[in-house]
Design a protein around this motif. Structure first.
Motif, PDB file in Angstrom:
ATOM      1  N   HIS A   5       0.836  -1.203   0.000  1.00 31.65           N
ATOM      2  CA  HIS A   5       0.000   0.000   0.000  1.00 31.65           C
ATOM      3  C   HIS A   5       0.870   1.252   0.000  1.00 31.65           C
ATOM      4  CE1 HIS A   5      -3.883  -1.901   0.616  1.00 31.65           C
ATOM      5  NE2 HIS A   5      -3.323  -2.691   1.527  1.00 31.65           N
ATOM      6  N   TYR A   6       1.868   1.237   0.842  1.00 26.56           N
ATOM      7  CA  TYR A   6       2.763   2.391   0.970  1.00 26.56           C
ATOM      8  C   TYR A   6       3.447   2.705  -0.362  1.00 26.56           C
ATOM      9  CZ  TYR A   6       6.759   5.159   2.569  1.00 26.56           C
ATOM     10  OH  TYR A   6       7.692   6.134   2.735  1.00 26.56           O
ATOM     11  N   HIS A   7       3.974   1.703  -1.017  1.00 28.47           N
ATOM     12  CA  HIS A   7       4.680   1.926  -2.291  1.00 28.47           C
ATOM     13  C   HIS A   7       3.715   2.376  -3.390  1.00 28.47           C
ATOM     14  CE1 HIS A   7       8.645   0.765  -1.018  1.00 28.47           C
ATOM     15  NE2 HIS A   7       8.160  -0.340  -0.459  1.00 28.47           N
ATOM     16  N   CYS A   8       2.505   1.839  -3.400  1.00 29.84           N
ATOM     17  CA  CYS A   8       1.513   2.268  -4.398  1.00 29.84           C
ATOM     18  C   CYS A   8       1.171   3.743  -4.217  1.00 29.84           C
ATOM     19  CB  CYS A   8       0.249   1.423  -4.282  1.00 29.84           C
ATOM     20  SG  CYS A   8       0.443  -0.277  -4.838  1.00 29.84           S
ATOM     21  N   PHE A   9       0.933   4.151  -2.991  1.00 29.49           N
ATOM     22  CA  PHE A   9       0.604   5.554  -2.734  1.00 29.49           C
ATOM     23  C   PHE A   9       1.782   6.473  -3.027  1.00 29.49           C
ATOM     24  CE2 PHE A   9      -3.129   4.042  -0.412  1.00 29.49           C
ATOM     25  CZ  PHE A   9      -4.063   4.998  -0.776  1.00 29.49           C
ATOM     26  N   LEU A  10       2.994   6.016  -2.724  1.00 28.06           N
ATOM     27  CA  LEU A  10       4.177   6.827  -3.040  1.00 28.06           C
ATOM     28  C   LEU A  10       4.324   7.026  -4.541  1.00 28.06           C
ATOM     29  CD1 LEU A  10       7.129   5.791  -0.696  1.00 28.06           C
ATOM     30  CD2 LEU A  10       5.853   7.924  -0.750  1.00 28.06           C
ATOM     31  N   ALA A  52     -10.635  -0.559   2.523  1.00 25.75           N
ATOM     32  CA  ALA A  52     -10.878   0.875   2.362  1.00 25.75           C
ATOM     33  C   ALA A  52      -9.648   1.558   1.750  1.00 25.75           C
ATOM     34  CB  ALA A  52     -11.213   1.516   3.703  1.00 25.75           C
ATOM     35  N   CYS A  53      -8.469   1.103   2.139  1.00 22.79           N
ATOM     36  CA  CYS A  53      -7.229   1.641   1.581  1.00 22.79           C
ATOM     37  C   CYS A  53      -7.131   1.326   0.095  1.00 22.79           C
ATOM     38  CB  CYS A  53      -6.046   1.062   2.345  1.00 22.79           C
ATOM     39  SG  CYS A  53      -4.465   1.806   1.934  1.00 22.79           S
ATOM     40  N   ASN A  54      -7.479   0.099  -0.283  1.00 24.68           N
ATOM     41  CA  ASN A  54      -7.467  -0.280  -1.702  1.00 24.68           C
ATOM     42  C   ASN A  54      -8.467   0.550  -2.504  1.00 24.68           C
ATOM     43  OD1 ASN A  54      -5.493  -2.235  -1.476  1.00 24.68           O
ATOM     44  ND2 ASN A  54      -6.962  -3.885  -1.104  1.00 24.68           N
ATOM     45  N   GLN A  55      -9.645   0.745  -1.947  1.00 17.73           N
ATOM     46  CA  GLN A  55     -10.679   1.525  -2.632  1.00 17.73           C
ATOM     47  C   GLN A  55     -10.232   2.975  -2.816  1.00 17.73           C
ATOM     48  OE1 GLN A  55     -13.532   0.517  -4.063  1.00 17.73           O
ATOM     49  NE2 GLN A  55     -13.758   2.609  -4.770  1.00 17.73           N
ATOM     50  N   MET A  56      -9.609   3.539  -1.796  1.00 18.50           N
ATOM     51  CA  MET A  56      -9.123   4.916  -1.899  1.00 18.50           C
ATOM     52  C   MET A  56      -8.038   5.022  -2.964  1.00 18.50           C
ATOM     53  SD  MET A  56      -7.706   7.429   1.090  1.00 18.50           S
ATOM     54  CE  MET A  56      -9.181   7.115   2.030  1.00 18.50           C
ATOM     55  N   TYR A  57      -7.141   4.059  -2.976  1.00 20.00           N
ATOM     56  CA  TYR A  57      -6.088   4.082  -3.992  1.00 20.00           C
ATOM     57  C   TYR A  57      -6.682   3.969  -5.395  1.00 20.00           C
ATOM     58  CZ  TYR A  57      -2.282   2.797  -6.991  1.00 20.00           C
ATOM     59  OH  TYR A  57      -1.402   2.776  -8.039  1.00 20.00           O
ATOM     60  N   GLN A  58      -7.628   3.056  -5.578  1.00 16.75           N
ATOM     61  CA  GLN A  58      -8.247   2.873  -6.900  1.00 16.75           C
ATOM     62  C   GLN A  58      -8.952   4.154  -7.349  1.00 16.75           C
ATOM     63  OE1 GLN A  58      -7.885   0.398  -9.013  1.00 16.75           O
ATOM     64  NE2 GLN A  58      -6.546  -0.613  -7.550  1.00 16.75           N
TER      65      GLN A  58
END
Length: 132
Positions: A5-10, A52-58
């Motif tokens: 998650h961290y690397h995807c958001f970065l 929820a984190c995955n949904q926010m990233y998507q």
């Protein structure tokens, strides 16, 4: 999982453009701050709700890739006001907004700003002088 998650958001933060004309009001800057707050421990941050984190990233990734712009294509590059994107960028820039705020000030506010001391200790002296 949190590291993923961290690397995807970065990666998303690196790719998201930052508009220099909107200092402090830019979505890219806001996103970077929020990711820094959410992942304050970096890869070691524990994600409480991975779904929820995955949904926010998507959702953010779809905005970044202009998914909805391409899905619901509009034949014209204008809005209801008839202004173009270039004109909106000019209007929403910091310089133009500061000019509008200056125009909205009354004469009394302009005089107060002109004669108000800048440092806090001078303000106390000025009020003491006015009251005496």
């Amino acid at each position: 999982m949190a590291a993923l998650h961290y690397h995807c958001f970065l990666k998303l933060c690196e790719e998201w453009p930052v508009d220099k004309t909107k200092r402090g009001r830019d979505l890219g800057t806001y996103l970077q701050k929020r990711v820094a707050q959410a992942f304050w421990e970096g890869e070691n941050t524990q994600v409480a709700e991975p779904e929820a984190c995955n949904q926010m990233y998507q959702s953010l990734a779809q905005l970044h890739l202009n998914y909805y712009k391409h899905k619901y294509h509009c034949p014209r590059d204008t809005s209801f006001s008839g202004l173009s994107m270039k004109e909106y960028k000019l209007i929403l820039s910091i310089g133009t907004l500061e000019e509008f705020q200056e125009m909205d000030k009354s004469v009394w506010q302009k005089l107060q700003e002109k004669f108000t001391p800048m440092r806090p200790e001078e303000k106390h002296k000025a009020w003491a002088w006015v009251l005496s």
